[in-house]
Write a protein that holds these residues in place. Structure first.
Motif, mmCIF file in Angstrom:
data_model
loop_
_atom_site.group_PDB
_atom_site.id
_atom_site.type_symbol
_atom_site.label_atom_id
_atom_site.label_comp_id
_atom_site.label_asym_id
_atom_site.label_seq_id
_atom_site.Cartn_x
_atom_site.Cartn_y
_atom_site.Cartn_z
ATOM 1 N N UNK A 1 -37.867 -4.880 -14.053
ATOM 2 C CA UNK A 1 -37.200 -5.806 -15.035
ATOM 3 C C UNK A 1 -36.037 -6.420 -14.692
ATOM 4 N N UNK A 2 -35.131 -5.511 -14.164
ATOM 5 C CA UNK A 2 -33.949 -5.963 -13.620
ATOM 6 C C UNK A 2 -33.939 -7.131 -12.780
ATOM 7 N N UNK A 3 -34.887 -6.789 -11.779
ATOM 8 C CA UNK A 3 -35.085 -7.812 -10.635
ATOM 9 C C UNK A 3 -35.378 -9.173 -11.008
ATOM 10 N N UNK A 4 -36.558 -8.953 -12.177
ATOM 11 C CA UNK A 4 -36.832 -10.350 -12.763
ATOM 12 C C UNK A 4 -35.722 -10.827 -13.700
ATOM 13 N N UNK A 5 -34.698 -10.231 -14.307
ATOM 14 C CA UNK A 5 -33.958 -10.720 -15.063
ATOM 15 C C UNK A 5 -32.950 -11.584 -14.124
ATOM 16 N N UNK A 6 -32.533 -10.908 -12.915
ATOM 17 C CA UNK A 6 -31.532 -11.411 -12.011
ATOM 18 C C UNK A 6 -32.057 -12.786 -11.528
ATOM 19 N N UNK A 7 -33.462 -13.093 -11.442
ATOM 20 C CA UNK A 7 -33.879 -13.988 -11.114
ATOM 21 C C UNK A 7 -34.194 -15.266 -11.923
ATOM 22 N N UNK A 8 -34.831 -14.770 -13.432
ATOM 23 C CA UNK A 8 -35.130 -15.528 -14.250
ATOM 24 C C UNK A 8 -34.267 -16.008 -15.383
ATOM 25 N N UNK A 9 -33.574 -14.725 -15.873
ATOM 26 C CA UNK A 9 -32.925 -14.591 -17.064
ATOM 27 C C UNK A 9 -31.245 -14.716 -17.121
ATOM 28 N N UNK A 10 -30.844 -14.233 -16.248
ATOM 29 C CA UNK A 10 -29.544 -14.070 -15.934
ATOM 30 C C UNK A 10 -28.565 -15.492 -16.424
ATOM 31 N N UNK A 11 -29.037 -16.634 -16.051
ATOM 32 C CA UNK A 11 -28.226 -17.629 -16.360
ATOM 33 C C UNK A 11 -28.079 -17.762 -17.752
ATOM 34 N N UNK A 12 -28.829 -17.390 -18.465
ATOM 35 C CA UNK A 12 -28.535 -17.705 -20.144
ATOM 36 C C UNK A 12 -28.270 -16.499 -20.561
ATOM 37 N N UNK A 13 -28.933 -15.360 -20.474
ATOM 38 C CA UNK A 13 -28.789 -14.201 -21.184
ATOM 39 C C UNK A 13 -27.989 -13.111 -20.669
ATOM 40 N N UNK A 14 -27.844 -13.476 -19.061
ATOM 41 C CA UNK A 14 -26.888 -12.537 -18.490
ATOM 42 C C UNK A 14 -27.674 -11.230 -17.949
ATOM 43 N N UNK A 15 -27.546 -10.799 -16.824
ATOM 44 C CA UNK A 15 -27.966 -9.535 -16.208
ATOM 45 C C UNK A 15 -27.817 -8.461 -17.252
ATOM 46 N N UNK A 16 -26.460 -8.484 -17.853
ATOM 47 C CA UNK A 16 -26.111 -7.343 -18.637
ATOM 48 C C UNK A 16 -26.491 -7.503 -19.910
ATOM 49 N N UNK A 17 -27.447 -8.686 -20.361
ATOM 50 C CA UNK A 17 -27.844 -8.769 -21.692
ATOM 51 C C UNK A 17 -27.058 -9.457 -22.685
ATOM 52 N N UNK A 18 -26.072 -9.817 -22.221
ATOM 53 C CA UNK A 18 -24.871 -10.408 -23.016
ATOM 54 C C UNK A 18 -24.916 -12.005 -22.666
#
Length: 118
Positions: free
Chosen positions: A36-53
């Motif tokens: 999930x972290x790997x996917x978050x880094x590539x897909x979600x981080x721009x808006x939601x951040x890797x840290x979830x903030x």
């Protein structure tokens, strides 16, 4: 109201069954947080951040949200039940496993809240 031993026993057995059922459901929903972290880094981080903030005002914080809530909401965006222009595009390439993994990752982030100084 008076409880006899049989009623109390039935109540305890029922409560135990509920607790075991909920625990099993949580384990069944658990995704792979590392994936999930790997996917978050590539897909979600721009808006939601890797840290979830959230990194942009339009995006919610995901850190510490419940795993089942995140899974349900991401799936709702993917199905079109829930609508958001940005999310509708992003979620289309996510598999069910990706969604479970993202939910496991973001729900596993511990957050703390502190009241502002007065």
């Amino acid at each position: 109201m008076r409880f006899d031993r049989l009623s109390l026993g039935k109540t305890l057995v029922f409560g135990t069954c509920l607790a075991v059922g909920f625990a099993a459901q949580d384990r069944a929903e658990a995704g792979d947080a590392k994936a999930g972290r790997a996917k978050a880094e590539s897909v979600c981080a721009v808006c939601h951040g890797v840290d979830g903030l959230a990194k942009i005002p339009e995006a919610p914080n995901l850190a510490g949200q419940s795993e089942s809530y995140l899974t349900e909401q991401i799936a709702a965006f993917k199905s079109g039940e829930r609508k958001n222009e940005m999310m509708s595009v992003v979620v289309q390439d996510l598999s069910d496993t990706d969604i479970e993994n993202l939910a496991a990752y973001y729900s596993g982030i511990e957050i703390s809240v502190k009241a502002p100084a007065q």
